[in-house]
Design a protein around this motif. Structure first.
Motif, short mmCIF file in Angstrom:
data_model
loop_
_atom_site.label_atom_id
_atom_site.label_comp_id
_atom_site.label_asym_id
_atom_site.label_seq_id
_atom_site.Cartn_x
_atom_site.Cartn_y
_atom_site.Cartn_z
N ALA A 142 0.83 -1.19 0.00
CA ALA A 142 0.00 0.00 0.00
C ALA A 142 0.87 1.25 0.00
O ALA A 142 0.61 2.21 -0.74
CB ALA A 142 -0.91 0.00 1.23
N LEU A 143 1.94 1.20 0.82
CA LEU A 143 2.83 2.35 0.94
C LEU A 143 3.47 2.69 -0.41
O LEU A 143 3.49 3.85 -0.84
CB LEU A 143 3.92 2.01 1.96
CG LEU A 143 4.82 3.17 2.38
CD1 LEU A 143 4.02 4.16 3.18
CD2 LEU A 143 5.98 2.64 3.18
N LEU A 144 3.98 1.65 -1.09
CA LEU A 144 4.66 1.88 -2.36
C LEU A 144 3.68 2.42 -3.40
O LEU A 144 3.99 3.37 -4.14
CB LEU A 144 5.31 0.59 -2.85
CG LEU A 144 6.48 0.11 -1.99
CD1 LEU A 144 7.00 -1.23 -2.48
CD2 LEU A 144 7.60 1.14 -2.01
N VAL A 145 2.48 1.83 -3.44
CA VAL A 145 1.47 2.27 -4.40
C VAL A 145 1.10 3.72 -4.13
O VAL A 145 1.07 4.56 -5.03
CB VAL A 145 0.22 1.36 -4.32
CG1 VAL A 145 -0.92 1.95 -5.14
CG2 VAL A 145 0.56 -0.04 -4.80
N PHE A 146 0.86 4.01 -2.84
CA PHE A 146 0.46 5.37 -2.47
C PHE A 146 1.53 6.38 -2.86
O PHE A 146 1.24 7.43 -3.43
CB PHE A 146 0.19 5.42 -0.97
CG PHE A 146 -0.40 6.72 -0.51
CD1 PHE A 146 -1.78 6.93 -0.62
CD2 PHE A 146 0.39 7.73 0.00
CE1 PHE A 146 -2.33 8.12 -0.21
CE2 PHE A 146 -0.16 8.93 0.41
CZ PHE A 146 -1.53 9.13 0.30
N THR A 147 2.79 6.06 -2.56
CA THR A 147 3.89 6.97 -2.89
C THR A 147 3.94 7.24 -4.39
O THR A 147 4.12 8.38 -4.83
CB THR A 147 5.23 6.36 -2.44
OG1 THR A 147 5.07 5.87 -1.12
CG2 THR A 147 6.33 7.40 -2.45
N ALA A 148 3.76 6.17 -5.16
CA ALA A 148 3.78 6.33 -6.61
C ALA A 148 2.66 7.26 -7.06
O ALA A 148 2.86 8.16 -7.90
CB ALA A 148 3.64 4.97 -7.28
N VAL A 149 1.46 7.08 -6.48
CA VAL A 149 0.32 7.90 -6.85
C VAL A 149 0.60 9.37 -6.51
O VAL A 149 0.39 10.27 -7.33
CB VAL A 149 -0.96 7.41 -6.13
CG1 VAL A 149 -2.11 8.40 -6.33
CG2 VAL A 149 -1.35 6.04 -6.63
N VAL A 150 1.11 9.58 -5.28
CA VAL A 150 1.40 10.95 -4.85
C VAL A 150 2.43 11.59 -5.78
O VAL A 150 2.27 12.73 -6.22
CB VAL A 150 1.92 10.96 -3.39
CG1 VAL A 150 2.48 12.33 -3.02
CG2 VAL A 150 0.80 10.57 -2.44
N GLY A 151 3.48 10.82 -6.10
CA GLY A 151 4.52 11.33 -6.98
C GLY A 151 3.94 11.75 -8.33
O GLY A 151 4.22 12.84 -8.84
N LEU A 152 3.08 10.88 -8.91
CA LEU A 152 2.46 11.17 -10.20
C LEU A 152 1.61 12.43 -10.11
O LEU A 152 1.67 13.30 -10.98
CB LEU A 152 1.58 9.98 -10.61
CG LEU A 152 2.29 8.90 -11.44
CD1 LEU A 152 1.35 7.75 -11.73
CD2 LEU A 152 2.82 9.52 -12.75
#
Lengths: 61, 803
Positions: free
Chosen positions: B434-444
């Motif tokens: 979840a953390l990795l996915v969330f970070t990716a989303v935030v970055g995008l």
């Protein structure tokens, strides 16, 4: 100000190195292998003059 | 001297009429036997009588050194035998590690060290009080190893050479490495903390930018060894987890350390709001500390088990061309003839060629009851020859023995054990994802909002949500619960065990030695002739005096040794009993078939006492008395079973014993699921059947025959008094040997799981709350630092409630 800080930090480095070497030496020489014995060992007073056997040997000397 | 006096050396009662005494510190002290007298005299003669004023626990009873033992000790001087455990540390300089039996308090350590050091030729002696091993260096020109061993025996201790196994050497060097990692992390954490104080204060009060840069660079310098050296085990475990497509707890740990470090380095190099070097240090220190504690507990149980590794003797008597010679067991070949003396452990698998005796095969059945062996029968290595000498033809040595087969079965069972995914690992899996996915989303998202801020925000998200609290949640709870349990004498050797305990819904008990005491005792005496029960006791005990039979001890314990009349013409009849002449009368003591007088009466009594062993005392013509021998239940067995049942836990009994005895015990305890005459592989099958029905099983056992089952059960308890193989195969060792510790441990397991859940909930909640703020770019450095520390602190403090 900064030069004082640099001096102190330099001193810290020396101390850290000393501590580090000290601990590594202690670990290598096996001082952490027996964590119970030394605490008990200090209670054995071999040279206590009150011990009867020491009184005995004092007299024979 | 009165009979109520106790032996000054070992504390046992001094039998009336015994005339053993030693002058200690100018006072005559009474001794119970010649053995204690010899030991005490040796201690005094060597000027070591302070031992008596300093000891805090009594030693075992001393025993005299017999010439036969001396001959055996001399074998240790043989270079071939020394090769396996003696290190050459220079010309004529030798070094060896010995296991000392009989160390009860610190005074024993002192006594051995002092005495050995004053021997000419002994260069150094170090006795480790924690694991009862002595490291001795000596000069082979001046003193022989057998002399050193003999001197130790003289003091009333027993020494066995310990051949450092490779696994042991590996464990030692790993422990040293772990300590080094911990030391580095400790130094790093403490020093960066000092720097942080300066930086935080600067945040409030104002600080010159050049000073900030200087402090940050210094922090980087200090943290570098922590990240590259101390945290190494986490990277390795995380990598192997990823490789096996299983996100374990080490993945977020490694992720946290790496991201926090890269983020801080970035800020140090290019400027930014905050560095996290202090958090990295503390975090690594805490985690390494809890891991070291767990490894320590496991190492302790393995070491104490290894000290018992005398199961198989190292030497055997080989018969060749009518001559007896002592040879190392490893040199035995198939087809060799060996002699097994009564009272000795049999060295190799074999068939009986000559002689008749009874043998204790507890390692196969768990029952210390003797089994009769005649020519042609097979015996197994590790069993104990009880009565007469046996000549054996060797059929298997070392890896080819039944015992080695059981050990192999343990390894296999351990590997196939059904694993319960631990709460921490399951949480870690989805959290990391979840953390990795969330970070990716935030970055995008920020890529579209403001290109310049992407890196800062992504780092903030990763660092602020650093799963420190999450990673500490479980180990902190396990460490606290483990230290609470060890105070009660419950040693948890594998971390996952506590968590699994909370879910146990079926407990399987071994019978002999676990539910029962494992030692037969005389429960009842039925007198059939004109004698008193006390007279029968005395007769039985005197007849059994010379016997090594396990039942003999039950008789000997009932009467004072000094009250026994002399026995003439005492004879052992293997498989039947003993006979002898007392006061001109011939008596026999044995099973029902031994004397014709008892054979007639036997049937009557054996139905009246199911599950008991009957021993008959007869004279030439009549049966005089029947002794009812039983293996009594442990005092707390009934209570334990009752407690478990009220909690709705299923109970089964597995035993190698016969049907009647097992039924008898089952009835006494109110357990209906009984399995008897179980060999190790049968026990394993029964356990796996219970597991297939979906039960989570805890196994409680003590013998070698239980080891495979202990390894296969989801969680297992071993009695510390049991065998080493059992202790090693189990997750929890009951050092107290009390059965009621089992429900106690189950309860602590439940509490631990509760605390772990609360901790995980808190850690996840903190991260979830902090995430949106970090994602929006609102987290100021001091807030991030405070949040991180408080969340970790809450978790650790909550775990401490378990004490």
């Amino acid at each position: 100000m900064t030069s004082t800080l640099v001096f102190l930090l330099g001193l810290t480095v020396i101390f850290i190195l000393l501590i580090g070497f000290g601990i590594f030496w202690a670990i290598k020489s096996g001082q952490f292998e027996d964590m119970e014995g030394p605490a008990q060992r200090i209670l054995m007073d071999e040279d206590d003059p009150m011990l009867p056997s020491n009184q005995l040997s004092d007299k024979t000397k | 001297m009165t009979a109520s006096e106790s032996c000054y050396h070992c504390g046992q009662a001094v039998p009336g009429g015994a005339e053993f005494s030693v002058n200690i510190a100018r006072q005559s002290r009474a001794m119970c036997c010649r053995g204690c007298q010899a030991v005490a005299q040796a201690i005094v003669d060597n000027g070591l009588s302070e031992y008596y004023s300093n000891r805090t626990a009594l030693p075992g009873q001393g025993h005299e050194i017999l010439p036969d033992e001396l001959k055996k000790l001399a074998l240790y001087d043989h270079p071939d035998i020394q090769r396996s455990f003696v290190i050459d540390s220079g010309v004529n300089q030798r070094e060896a590690v010995l296991i000392l039996e009989g160390i009860t308090c610190a005074a024993c350590v002192w006594l051995n060290e002092r005495h050995l050091k004053q021997l000419p030729g002994v260069n150094s002696v170090q006795v480790n009080y924690a694991n009862h091993r002595a490291r001795i260096a000596w000069d082979s020109r001046e003193i022989s190893l057998s002399r050193i061993l003999q001197e130790i025996q003289l003091l009333g201790y027993n020494a066995h050479p310990y051949s450092a196994l490779q696994a042991d050497a590996l464990r030692q060097s790993r422990r040293k490495k772990d300590l080094q990692r911990l030391a580095i992390a400790g130094i790093g954490a403490a020093q960066t903390m000092m720097l942080s104080v300066g930086l935080y204060a600067g945040n409030w009060d104002g600080i010159a930018p050049s000073t900030v840069v200087l402090l940050r660079w210094f922090g980087l310098l200090l943290t570098l060894p922590v990240v590259t050296f101390s945290a190494m085990p986490f990277y390795r475990a995380a990598w192997s987890g990823i490789k096996s497509r299983h996100l374990n707890m080490d993945v977020p740990v490694a992720l946290a350390i790496i991201t926090a470090f890269i983020g801080s380095v970035w800020v140090t190099l290019f400027g930014g709001a905050h560095v996290y070097y202090d958090s990295i240090g503390m975090f690594t220190l805490f985690l390494l500390g809890t891991r070291l504690l767990e490894a320590g507990a496991r190492g302790k149980s393995i070491e104490s088990a290894e000290n018992l590794l005398k199961l198989q003797p190292t030497m055997a008597i080989r018969l060749r061309a009518g001559l007896q010679e002592y040879v190392p067991v490893l040199d035995l070949l198939r087809g060799d003839s060996i002699l097994a003396k009564p009272g000795e452990t049999i060295a190799a698998d074999g068939t009986v060629a000559e002689g008749m005796s009874t043998v204790d095969e507890a390692l196969l059945t768990g029952e210390p009851r003797p089994v009769l062996k005649k020519p042609g029968d097979s015996v197994i290595a590790g069993s104990i020859n009880l009565e007469g000498p046996l000549t054996l033809t060797v059929t298997g040595v070392g890896e080819n023995t039944v015992l080695a087969g059981i050990v192999r079965m343990v390894d296999k069972a351990q590997a196939e054990k059904p694993h319960i995914a631990t709460l921490a690992d399951r949480t870690a899996s989805w959290f990391t994802l979840a953390l990795l996915v969330f970070t990716a989303v935030v970055g995008l998202a920020w890529l579209f909002i403001d290109r310049t801020q992407v890196l800062d925000i992504v780092l903030a998200v990763l660092v602020v949500t650093c799963p420190c609290a999450l990673s500490l949640a479980v180990p902190a709870a396990l460490a606290a619960a483990g230290s609470h349990l060890i105070k009660r004498g419950i040693l948890v050797t594998r971390g996952h065990a506590l968590e699994t305990l909370a879910r146990v819904n079926h407990v399987v008990f071994d019978k002999t030695g676990t539910l029962t005491q494992g030692k037969p005792a005389v429960m009842d005496v039925i007198v059939l002739a004109d004698l008193t029960a006390a007279q029968c006791d005395v007769l039985a005990a005197s007849l059994e005096q010379a016997s090594e039979h396990p039942l003999a001890a039950a008789f000997k314990g009932r009467v004072l040794a000094s009250d026994l009349p002399a026995v003439q013409a005492a004879r052992n009849h293997p498989g039947q009993g003993v006979s002898g002449v007392v006061d001109g009368q011939t008596y026999s003591l044995g099973n029902q078939d031994f004397s014709p007088a008892s054979r007639i009466l036997a049937e009557n009594y054996s139905t009246r006492y199911p599950g008991a062993t009957l021993v008959w005392l007869c004279d030439a013509t009549r049966a005089l008395a029947v002794f009812v021998l039983e293996d009594p239940l442990r005092d707390d067995a009934r209570q334990t079973i009752a407690t478990l049942r009220t909690r709705g836990i299923g109970i089964s009994i597995l035993s190698g014993d016969n049907e009647t005895t097992v039924r008898h015990v089952g009835a006494a305890l109110g357990v209906s699921d009984l399995h008897w005459q179980q060999k190790p592989q049968d026990k394993l099958a029964v356990l796996q059947a219970i597991q297939r029905d979906g039960a989570i099983v805890a196994m409680v056992g003590d013998g070698i025959n239980d080891a495979p089952v202990l390894a296969a059960a989801q969680v297992s308890f071993a009695m510390a008094a049991g065998t080493n193989v059992a202790n090693q195969s189990s997750d929890i060792v009951l050092l107290s040997n009390r059965l009621d510790d089992v429900p106690q441990a189950l309860e602590t397991g439940r509490d631990t799981l509760g605390v772990m859940r609360q901790n995980l909930f808190w850690a996840v909640a903190y991260n979830v709350i902090a995430l949106p703020f970090a994602a929006l770019g609102y987290v100021s450095p001091w807030l991030a630092a405070l949040g991180m520390s408080i969340s970790s602190m809450v978790v650790v403090l909550n775990a401490l409630r378990l004490r």
